[in-house]
Design an enzyme around this catalytic site. Structure first.
Site, PDB file in Angstrom:
ATOM      1  N   LYS A  11       0.840  -1.197   0.000  1.00  0.00           N
ATOM      2  CA  LYS A  11       0.000   0.000   0.000  1.00  0.00           C
ATOM      3  C   LYS A  11       0.884   1.260   0.000  1.00  0.00           C
ATOM      4  O   LYS A  11       2.088   1.178   0.266  1.00  0.00           O
ATOM      5  CB  LYS A  11      -0.944  -0.057   1.214  1.00  0.00           C
ATOM      6  CG  LYS A  11      -1.880  -1.291   1.176  1.00  0.00           C
ATOM      7  CD  LYS A  11      -2.978  -1.242   2.217  1.00  0.00           C
ATOM      8  CE  LYS A  11      -2.665  -2.020   3.467  1.00  0.00           C
ATOM      9  NZ  LYS A  11      -3.827  -2.150   4.391  1.00  0.00           N
ATOM     10  N   TYR A  51     -11.752  -2.842  -1.456  1.00  0.00           N
ATOM     11  CA  TYR A  51     -12.101  -3.007  -0.040  1.00  0.00           C
ATOM     12  C   TYR A  51     -13.625  -3.031   0.171  1.00  0.00           C
ATOM     13  O   TYR A  51     -14.107  -2.648   1.238  1.00  0.00           O
ATOM     14  CB  TYR A  51     -11.457  -1.899   0.795  1.00  0.00           C
ATOM     15  CG  TYR A  51     -10.015  -2.202   1.188  1.00  0.00           C
ATOM     16  CD1 TYR A  51      -9.692  -3.385   1.853  1.00  0.00           C
ATOM     17  CD2 TYR A  51      -8.984  -1.303   0.918  1.00  0.00           C
ATOM     18  CE1 TYR A  51      -8.384  -3.663   2.223  1.00  0.00           C
ATOM     19  CE2 TYR A  51      -7.672  -1.586   1.295  1.00  0.00           C
ATOM     20  CZ  TYR A  51      -7.390  -2.777   1.948  1.00  0.00           C
ATOM     21  OH  TYR A  51      -6.088  -3.057   2.332  1.00  0.00           O
ATOM     22  N   PHE A  59     -13.510   2.911   9.522  1.00  0.00           N
ATOM     23  CA  PHE A  59     -12.202   3.198   8.930  1.00  0.00           C
ATOM     24  C   PHE A  59     -12.222   3.203   7.395  1.00  0.00           C
ATOM     25  O   PHE A  59     -11.193   3.420   6.764  1.00  0.00           O
ATOM     26  CB  PHE A  59     -11.144   2.192   9.434  1.00  0.00           C
ATOM     27  CG  PHE A  59     -11.491   0.749   9.168  1.00  0.00           C
ATOM     28  CD1 PHE A  59     -11.153   0.136   7.966  1.00  0.00           C
ATOM     29  CD2 PHE A  59     -12.162  -0.013  10.118  1.00  0.00           C
ATOM     30  CE1 PHE A  59     -11.466  -1.188   7.713  1.00  0.00           C
ATOM     31  CE2 PHE A  59     -12.487  -1.348   9.877  1.00  0.00           C
ATOM     32  CZ  PHE A  59     -12.137  -1.934   8.675  1.00  0.00           C
ATOM     33  N   ARG A  87      -0.275 -14.516   4.037  1.00  0.00           N
ATOM     34  CA  ARG A  87      -0.915 -13.941   5.245  1.00  0.00           C
ATOM     35  C   ARG A  87       0.002 -14.139   6.459  1.00  0.00           C
ATOM     36  O   ARG A  87       0.116 -13.263   7.306  1.00  0.00           O
ATOM     37  CB  ARG A  87      -2.268 -14.612   5.499  1.00  0.00           C
ATOM     38  CG  ARG A  87      -3.299 -14.420   4.404  1.00  0.00           C
ATOM     39  CD  ARG A  87      -4.057 -13.138   4.444  1.00  0.00           C
ATOM     40  NE  ARG A  87      -4.853 -12.968   5.636  1.00  0.00           N
ATOM     41  CZ  ARG A  87      -5.615 -11.886   5.845  1.00  0.00           C
ATOM     42  NH1 ARG A  87      -5.654 -10.907   4.947  1.00  0.00           N
ATOM     43  NH2 ARG A  87      -6.314 -11.769   6.935  1.00  0.00           N
ATOM     44  N   THR A  93      -3.104  -7.933  11.468  1.00  0.00           N
ATOM     45  CA  THR A  93      -3.540  -6.643  10.923  1.00  0.00           C
ATOM     46  C   THR A  93      -2.943  -5.464  11.694  1.00  0.00           C
ATOM     47  O   THR A  93      -2.525  -4.463  11.105  1.00  0.00           O
ATOM     48  CB  THR A  93      -5.085  -6.550  10.978  1.00  0.00           C
ATOM     49  OG1 THR A  93      -5.627  -7.682  10.287  1.00  0.00           O
ATOM     50  CG2 THR A  93      -5.593  -5.276  10.339  1.00  0.00           C
ATOM     51  N   ARG A 104       4.547  -6.841   9.014  1.00  0.00           N
ATOM     52  CA  ARG A 104       3.891  -5.805   9.821  1.00  0.00           C
ATOM     53  C   ARG A 104       4.547  -5.674  11.190  1.00  0.00           C
ATOM     54  O   ARG A 104       4.603  -4.578  11.755  1.00  0.00           O
ATOM     55  CB  ARG A 104       2.397  -6.134   9.951  1.00  0.00           C
ATOM     56  CG  ARG A 104       1.634  -5.889   8.635  1.00  0.00           C
ATOM     57  CD  ARG A 104       0.307  -6.612   8.615  1.00  0.00           C
ATOM     58  NE  ARG A 104      -0.590  -6.150   7.562  1.00  0.00           N
ATOM     59  CZ  ARG A 104      -1.773  -6.689   7.319  1.00  0.00           C
ATOM     60  NH1 ARG A 104      -2.213  -7.703   8.043  1.00  0.00           N
ATOM     61  NH2 ARG A 104      -2.540  -6.220   6.349  1.00  0.00           N
ATOM     62  N   ASN A 124      -0.427  -0.417   7.935  1.00  0.00           N
ATOM     63  CA  ASN A 124       0.227  -1.729   8.052  1.00  0.00           C
ATOM     64  C   ASN A 124       0.835  -2.199   6.731  1.00  0.00           C
ATOM     65  O   ASN A 124       1.194  -3.356   6.583  1.00  0.00           O
ATOM     66  CB  ASN A 124      -0.746  -2.757   8.625  1.00  0.00           C
ATOM     67  CG  ASN A 124      -2.003  -2.893   7.777  1.00  0.00           C
ATOM     68  OD1 ASN A 124      -2.038  -2.460   6.632  1.00  0.00           O
ATOM     69  ND2 ASN A 124      -3.027  -3.518   8.345  1.00  0.00           N
ATOM     70  N   HIS A 127      -1.367  -5.600   1.935  1.00  0.00           N
ATOM     71  CA  HIS A 127      -2.653  -6.309   1.859  1.00  0.00           C
ATOM     72  C   HIS A 127      -2.365  -7.662   1.241  1.00  0.00           C
ATOM     73  O   HIS A 127      -1.499  -7.776   0.382  1.00  0.00           O
ATOM     74  CB  HIS A 127      -3.631  -5.547   0.955  1.00  0.00           C
ATOM     75  CG  HIS A 127      -4.760  -6.423   0.515  1.00  0.00           C
ATOM     76  ND1 HIS A 127      -5.897  -6.593   1.277  1.00  0.00           N
ATOM     77  CD2 HIS A 127      -4.904  -7.238  -0.574  1.00  0.00           C
ATOM     78  CE1 HIS A 127      -6.693  -7.460   0.669  1.00  0.00           C
ATOM     79  NE2 HIS A 127      -6.119  -7.860  -0.457  1.00  0.00           N
ATOM     80  N   GLU A 138      -9.635 -10.320  -6.496  1.00  0.00           N
ATOM     81  CA  GLU A 138      -8.653  -9.229  -6.424  1.00  0.00           C
ATOM     82  C   GLU A 138      -7.660  -9.295  -7.588  1.00  0.00           C
ATOM     83  O   GLU A 138      -7.287  -8.256  -8.151  1.00  0.00           O
ATOM     84  CB  GLU A 138      -7.928  -9.287  -5.072  1.00  0.00           C
ATOM     85  CG  GLU A 138      -8.882  -8.976  -3.913  1.00  0.00           C
ATOM     86  CD  GLU A 138      -8.341  -9.331  -2.538  1.00  0.00           C
ATOM     87  OE1 GLU A 138      -7.174  -9.775  -2.434  1.00  0.00           O
ATOM     88  OE2 GLU A 138      -9.090  -9.151  -1.554  1.00  0.00           O
TER      89      GLU A 138
HETATM   90  N1  UDP Z   1      -8.190  -1.358   9.165  1.00  0.00           N
HETATM   91  C1  UDP Z   1      -8.206  -0.248   9.998  1.00  0.00           C
HETATM   92  N2  UDP Z   1      -8.826  -0.333  11.219  1.00  0.00           N
HETATM   93  C2  UDP Z   1      -9.420  -1.483  11.645  1.00  0.00           C
HETATM   94  C3  UDP Z   1      -9.404  -2.604  10.807  1.00  0.00           C
HETATM   95  C4  UDP Z   1      -8.785  -2.529   9.562  1.00  0.00           C
HETATM   96  O1  UDP Z   1      -7.681   0.796   9.637  1.00  0.00           O
HETATM   97  O2  UDP Z   1      -9.963  -1.493  12.776  1.00  0.00           O
HETATM   98  C5  UDP Z   1      -7.534  -1.278   7.838  1.00  0.00           C
HETATM   99  C6  UDP Z   1      -6.139  -1.894   7.824  1.00  0.00           C
HETATM  100  O3  UDP Z   1      -5.314  -1.114   6.979  1.00  0.00           O
HETATM  101  C7  UDP Z   1      -6.398  -3.261   7.245  1.00  0.00           C
HETATM  102  C8  UDP Z   1      -7.517  -2.971   6.243  1.00  0.00           C
HETATM  103  O4  UDP Z   1      -8.304  -1.971   6.881  1.00  0.00           O
HETATM  104  O5  UDP Z   1      -5.250  -3.806   6.635  1.00  0.00           O
HETATM  105  C9  UDP Z   1      -8.379  -4.152   5.907  1.00  0.00           C
HETATM  106  O6  UDP Z   1      -8.843  -4.741   7.103  1.00  0.00           O
HETATM  107  P1  UDP Z   1      -8.858  -6.327   7.292  1.00  0.00           P
HETATM  108  O7  UDP Z   1      -9.631  -6.626   8.521  1.00  0.00           O
HETATM  109  O8  UDP Z   1      -9.304  -6.963   6.017  1.00  0.00           O
HETATM  110  O9  UDP Z   1      -7.334  -6.653   7.604  1.00  0.00           O
HETATM  111  P2  UDP Z   1      -6.201  -7.412   6.743  1.00  0.00           P
HETATM  112  O10 UDP Z   1      -6.885  -8.467   5.926  1.00  0.00           O
HETATM  113  O11 UDP Z   1      -5.506  -6.364   5.915  1.00  0.00           O
HETATM  114  O12 UDP Z   1      -5.270  -7.982   7.784  1.00  0.00           O
HETATM  115 MG    MG Z   2      -8.509  -8.258   4.636  1.00  0.00          MG
END
Ligand code: UDP
Ligand code: MG
Length: 160
Positions: A11, A51, A59, A87, A93, A104, A124, A127, A138
């Site tokens: 990102k 997203y 958020f 992952r 996250t 991360r 973070n 993605h 995606e």
């Molecule tokens: N995010 C955030 N606040 C939250 C949860 C998610 O800003 O409480 C953002 C964060 O950048 C995250 C993205 O939204 O990577 C997508 O969220 P997801 O739960 O899908 O997490 P990921 O799959 O990226 O671990």
């Molecule tokens: Mg996600």
């Protein structure tokens, strides 16, 4: 079928911090094959589509703002169990609780409390697709068929 393709996005926070090389190294080092790589300045529509599952969450707008704030590096990576492996390499996250050794956990530190104070998204950097269905969706959102290279021979063939 255990040989999978997954979608990864470095990102804009990761790109702006000059971490493309350090991050890609983690995926290559694990033996994943990079099938397509593209630096993209995405539109608001593409960010919202990417997203879509988070539409309506607190958020969401700051996440879309982050994604449209500069270029991201889109990557298609292939390997055995690639979706779960990427992952794992990315880590949790929330960087504050992501394990050391993960992308991360090693390159960021922000927690949810701080991101709430800033009224922003949690920075973070990466993605990755969370399921086979997400990976298909995606990959087709970010790449055309002509973006993919032919499989190359790899010295790490036995690991993928
Ligand atoms: N995010 C955030 N606040 C939250 C949860 C998610 O800003 O409480 C953002 C964060 O950048 C995250 C993205 O939204 O990577 C997508 O969220 P997801 O739960 O899908 O997490 P990921 O799959 O990226 O671990
Ligand atoms: Mg996600």
């Amino acid at each position: 079928m255990t040989l999978e393709k997954t979608f990864i996005l470095i990102k804009p926070d990761g790109v702006k911090r000059g971490l493309i090389g350090s991050i890609i190294q983690r995926y290559e080092r694990a033996g994943l094959r990079l099938c397509a790589v593209k630096l993209v300045s995405c539109t608001r529509e593409q960010a919202e589509e990417h997203y879509a599952e988070h539409r309506g969450k607190s958020f969401f707008s700051s996440l879309v703002a982050l994604l449209t704030s500069g270029p991201s590096l889109a990557i298609a990576a292939e390997g055995a169990h690639a979706i779960a492996v990427v992952r794992k390499l990315n880590g949790d996250t929330e960087p504050q609780s992501a394990a050391p050794g993960t992308i991360r956990g090693d390159f960021a530190h922000m927690g949810y409390t701080r991101s709430a104070e800033l009224k922003g998204t949690i920075n973070n950097m990466v993605h990755a697709s969370d399921s086979a269905e997400s990976a298909l969706r995606e990959l087709s959102l970010w790449f055309d068929d002509s973006d993919y290279t032919d499989p190359y021979e790899t010295v790490l063939k036995e690991f993928i």
